[in-house]
Design an enzyme around this catalytic site. Structure first.
Site, short mmCIF file in Angstrom:
data_model
loop_
_atom_site.label_atom_id
_atom_site.label_comp_id
_atom_site.label_asym_id
_atom_site.label_seq_id
_atom_site.Cartn_x
_atom_site.Cartn_y
_atom_site.Cartn_z
N LYS A 14 0.89 -1.24 0.01
CA LYS A 14 -0.10 0.04 0.02
C LYS A 14 0.94 1.18 -0.03
CE LYS A 14 -4.51 0.52 0.43
NZ LYS A 14 -5.62 -0.32 -0.17
N VAL B 49 -17.75 4.19 -3.06
CA VAL B 49 -18.28 2.99 -2.68
C VAL B 49 -19.58 2.99 -1.78
CG1 VAL B 49 -18.01 0.56 -1.45
CG2 VAL B 49 -15.91 1.79 -2.48
N GLY C 69 -20.69 7.27 4.91
CA GLY C 69 -19.83 7.44 3.85
C GLY C 69 -20.37 7.03 2.74
N VAL C 70 -20.70 7.99 1.57
CA VAL C 70 -21.57 7.62 0.51
C VAL C 70 -20.49 8.32 -0.67
CG1 VAL C 70 -23.78 7.22 1.32
CG2 VAL C 70 -23.16 9.51 1.10
N GLY C 71 -19.50 7.88 -0.57
CA GLY C 71 -18.39 8.29 -1.73
C GLY C 71 -18.53 7.37 -2.92
#
Length: 360
Positions: A79, A185, A181-183
């Site tokens: 990562k 994904v 969190g509605v970004g």
């Protein structure tokens, strides 16, 4: 602090560079390449300190090792983190990404970067100017684009299985699911859940986005500070990690935790805290593997999209097996998921050792 983090880490190596033009700390963490070259996303974020960025890179790289092993794909855990001092745009951002690409190229194929929190397929295009060791570029640049919908598909499959096993429900009709969190994904996940009949609650630090998505899925907005105190059947963390910890777990009012965020647990001990409360935690590195499967299979293994979709949906089968074995053995789902991954890695190591012994 950095020295302490590195001493405690069990990975292979970390490449560190300070980017003077932007004031960015760059960390490339390679955890384990037993299964193959290290592949994992590039995260760009403002951190309180450089040490926080390094810690995130180390934890995320380890999680990628488990993720690839859990889905039995021939890649290793790695990562990268770009710990920026502020939001970067335009030529400043572009210059940083090109220099980051040059770093990757200098590693000679030890690590491949992709999209993660704070980066986009367009960013991968820029990195691709300096190296071919990048995946997740836009379609017109030879990539497969945004991994978010693929990740959402896998999370959706896992949630359906968890709801069936834990709540005894054969479908999602009337099941209340809080998506935090509605970004990239969280949005496609909320849409799938709504189409599947679920009652969707939406939380996001961007109030306008939360309101817009809630209207789209005929749901309700939950204030970020109220997430852990809101009653629901499933809590789906889909933003930053470490939202499950000794401070938040006692407040949870759900039966299941299943979302796309990486490193949802602040520590492994939090898995036991959830278990003691009777909350079933679906390990993040299993349920959120859809995007990794898609990029690895489409760009590296050259699978068809139909093959990839079938494989992503099989995440539901893996979740079912993990929950069943964990329940039968009286351990947390995290413990069982890690055992599965470690068995895959151990088997490959043993095979190599036997091959080396036969050739000597």
């Amino acid at each position: 602090m950095m020295n302490d983090l590195l001493r405690q880490w069990d990975g292979e190596c970390v490449v560190v560079r300070y980017d003077h033009p932007t004031g960015t700390w760059i960390f490339i963490a390679i955890h384990d390449r037993t299964l193959g070259t290290a592949m994992g996303g590039c995260r760009m974020r403002v951190y309180p300190t450089p040490e926080d960025g390094l810690q995130d890179a180390l934890r995320l790289a380890r999680a990628m090792t488990y993720k690839w092993a859990a889905i039995d794909f021939p890649f290793g855990g790695g990562k990268s983190v770009l710990a920026v001092p502020r939001r970067l745009e335009g030529p400043e951002r572009e210059g940083l990404l090109v220099r980051f690409g040059q770093m990757i190229e200098g590693l000679g194929g030890a690590y491949y970067a992709g999209v993660d929190l704070g980066t986009t397929p367009e960013d991968m295009n820029v990195i691709g100017r300096a190296t071919s060791r990048v995946f997740g570029r836009t379609l017109d640049h030879g990539g497969v684009g945004d991994p978010g919908p693929w990740t959402a598909l896998g999370v959706y499959a896992g949630i359906r299985v968890a709801v069936r096993d834990v709540l005894g429900r054969q479908d999602l009709d009337g099941v209340t699911i809080l998506v935090q969190g509605v970004g990239g994904v969280g949005l496609p996940l909320a849409q799938r859940l709504y189409d599947g009949g679920a009652r969707v609650l939406v939380a996001d630090t961007d109030e306008d986005r939360a309101r817009r998505v809630a209207e789209e899925v005929e749901g309700e907005v939950v204030a970020p500070d109220d997430v852990y105190d809101t009653e629901c059947d499933v809590y789906a963390p889909c933003a930053v990690g470490a939202t499950l910890n000794a401070r938040t777990i006692p407040r949870l009012r759900c039966r299941i935790v299943a979302g796309s965020a990486n490193n949802q647990l602040e520590t492994d001990e939090d898995a036991e805290r959830l278990r003691e409360r009777g909350i079933v935690y679906v390990p993040d590195f299993v349920i959120n593997a859809g995007g990794a499967i898609a990029h690895g299979a489409l760009e590296m293994l050259r699978w068809s999209r139909e093959q990839v979709e079938r494989r992503v949906l099989m995440i539901g089968d893996a979740v079912r097996e993990i929950l069943e074995v964990a329940e039968r053995q009286g351990v947390s789902p995290l413990a069982e998921a890690k055992r599965r991954a470690e068995r895959v890695i151990a088997a490959v190591r043993k095979e190599r050792e036997e091959l080396a012994a036969a050739e000597s």
